[in-house]
Design an enzyme around this catalytic site. Sequence first.
Site, PDB file in Angstrom:
ATOM      1  N   ASP A 210       0.868  -1.077  -0.172  1.00  0.00           N
ATOM      2  CA  ASP A 210       0.062  -0.115   0.080  1.00  0.00           C
ATOM      3  C   ASP A 210       0.893   1.283   0.030  1.00  0.00           C
ATOM      4  O   ASP A 210       1.798   1.292   0.816  1.00  0.00           O
ATOM      5  CB  ASP A 210      -0.861  -0.024   1.280  1.00  0.00           C
ATOM      6  CG  ASP A 210      -1.927   1.095   1.307  1.00  0.00           C
ATOM      7  OD1 ASP A 210      -2.923   1.031   0.471  1.00  0.00           O
ATOM      8  OD2 ASP A 210      -1.770   1.983   2.034  1.00  0.00           O
ATOM      9  N   GLU A 275       1.669  -0.750  -5.084  1.00  0.00           N
ATOM     10  CA  GLU A 275       0.795   0.427  -5.164  1.00  0.00           C
ATOM     11  C   GLU A 275       1.539   1.663  -5.359  1.00  0.00           C
ATOM     12  O   GLU A 275       1.594   2.311  -4.223  1.00  0.00           O
ATOM     13  CB  GLU A 275      -0.222   0.287  -4.305  1.00  0.00           C
ATOM     14  CG  GLU A 275      -1.504   1.257  -4.595  1.00  0.00           C
ATOM     15  CD  GLU A 275      -2.175   2.538  -3.705  1.00  0.00           C
ATOM     16  OE1 GLU A 275      -3.118   2.789  -3.955  1.00  0.00           O
ATOM     17  OE2 GLU A 275      -1.431   2.404  -2.599  1.00  0.00           O
TER      18      GLU A 275
HETATM   19  C1  GLC Z   1      -4.126   2.988  -0.769  1.00  0.00           C
HETATM   20  C2  GLC Z   1      -5.385   2.260  -0.781  1.00  0.00           C
HETATM   21  C3  GLC Z   1      -6.457   2.962  -0.175  1.00  0.00           C
HETATM   22  C4  GLC Z   1      -6.430   3.922   1.166  1.00  0.00           C
HETATM   23  C5  GLC Z   1      -4.846   4.372   1.082  1.00  0.00           C
HETATM   24  C6  GLC Z   1      -4.425   4.896   2.490  1.00  0.00           C
HETATM   25  O1  GLC Z   1      -4.271   4.153  -1.806  1.00  0.00           O
HETATM   26  O2  GLC Z   1      -5.680   1.513  -1.829  1.00  0.00           O
HETATM   27  O3  GLC Z   1      -7.713   2.397  -0.192  1.00  0.00           O
HETATM   28  O4  GLC Z   1      -7.157   4.721   1.619  1.00  0.00           O
HETATM   29  O5  GLC Z   1      -3.957   3.682   0.236  1.00  0.00           O
HETATM   30  O6  GLC Z   1      -4.093   3.503   2.958  1.00  0.00           O
END
Ligand code: GLC
Length: 557
Positions: A210, A275
């Site tokens: 994340d 991500e």
């Molecule tokens: C990422 C996740 C999202 C979350 C954010 C903070 O973007 O996919 O859902 O709100 O991180 O952890």
Amino acid sequence: MSPATHGWWRSAVTYQVYIRSFADGNGDGIGDIAGVRTRLRYLRELGVDAIWINPWYLSPMADAGYDVADYRAIEPLFGTLAEAEALISEAHEHGLRVLLDIVPNHTSDRHDWFQAALAAPPGSRERARYLFRNGRGDNGDEPPNDWRSCFTGPAWTRTTAADGTPGQWYLHLFTPEQPDLDWSNDDVRAELLAVLEFWLGRGVDGFRVDVAHGMVKAPGLPDVGYASLDLDDNAVAFVWDVFPHPHWDQEGLHEIYRSWRALSATYPEVAFVAEAEVGAIDRYARYTRPGGLQQAFNFPFIKARWDAATLRSIIDETVRAFAAVGAAPSWVLGNHDLPRVTSRHADGDATRGARRARAATLLMLGLPGGAYIYQGDELGLPECEDLPADARQDPIFHRSGGTLVGRDGCRVPLPWSGTEPPFGFNADGATSPWLPQPSTWAALTAEAQEDDPSSTLALHRAALRLRRSHPGLAGERFSWVESAPDVLHVEREVGFSVLTNLGPESVLLPTGTTVVLASGPLDGIWLPPDTTVWLPPDTTVWLSPDTTVWLSPRDAG
Ligand code: GLC
Ligand code: CA
């Protein structure tokens, strides 16, 4: 065997299980581990290789589980550690790998470490695990710098000392309930590595990382200069889109990822997907260099307009940039943060949106590399745009005072069966699903699509089956075949074509073509707009060397 060219992740199709909306096993309206366990057979029959489960750790749910209070404990809403272990082994029995979602940028404010940090004085070891700073201005009344939360508002919150006087500020790139960890701190590095090992020891096959581009901050936490950019305070997109940026995509991240990847000495099959939203595709590919992570979500692809030239250049760049670092490309059309693909490409016409989503899926699954399917996209679910305000839970909606609609519209619990809510998400008579399902979803349940060969579910199953079995899609070979401007024509193994018509006119297919799979009905010998076909090698004689004749728009000929 070179590790750069092998690895299950290079061609795997991973299904994203947004656990709170997948299936509710105990009837409290929220999806859980018990629910996932009852649906593993569905996932196997769908034909995916792996599942990625959104955070299931102990959490006060300020951001749907992305605020983790204990990385080693399962949130009671979702189940128990024993159930998690059972799910992992049952998934393996079904031939499915399991990826967890690791949240290393921040914890919950309820995490023991943060509670200890609040109780400890400035300068303490406890505070050093987070980013506590004195404020600027008289009496430290101003935040330490100009950073903004990705969820609107300032990225700093001021603490109150035990005697009631205002204290230091702490950084949170998301909600105030999600304090950022300081990744220059050795405790933090050691702890997160230990957490990864904790889960690897329980059999998981990898992790989705994340906010993988946010953990390392530029030394000194310099201002971004937002004031000079003249932004609207609610401009969430701007926080994500400013590059270079002192809290995005810093070089020091890659050293952390090398230390994580080193876990493959003990767990050779472990895979990580980042991500990271980092602008140019070359920046994404840097996360997947040898010794680093294996994949990075392809945000340029997911965010692309339905336009041949745009997609062509993104696909082209992706294949080139990832090949240059020895990684396989990957593709994604949806996740729990973005409007669903059917609605993204609808341009005001739901039927068109659904058709384009199917065409986009067949294009994606026809490309070399890995792919990700967001739960419900295999059913062609639309974005729920009209959720009532009092049902919405996303902190983006609430923090922006409702000016930003937030992400609940893609998080509505799945319709499995039956003709009215809860559509088998849980037992009839159980607590209503945590977000209301539209009654129109009766036609979109998995059950309703099960035996309909023209359904979106059937299309996914057929495509995934062919991906596994057809030699034309076996390798990582990729090339473009010359085509009309509105048509994308990819050649995979010699002669196997993936052809998408993004234009407004039908284009001619070769006579006698045996189409292996099409995303929608063909119009005789014509490939209609917003349709993708897979063509087997026996059509090569028609495709090569001169394809322009049959790919011209109908009225151009
Ligand atoms: C990422 C996740 C999202 C979350 C954010 C903070 O973007 O996919 O859902 O709100 O991180 O952890
Ligand atoms: Ca439940």
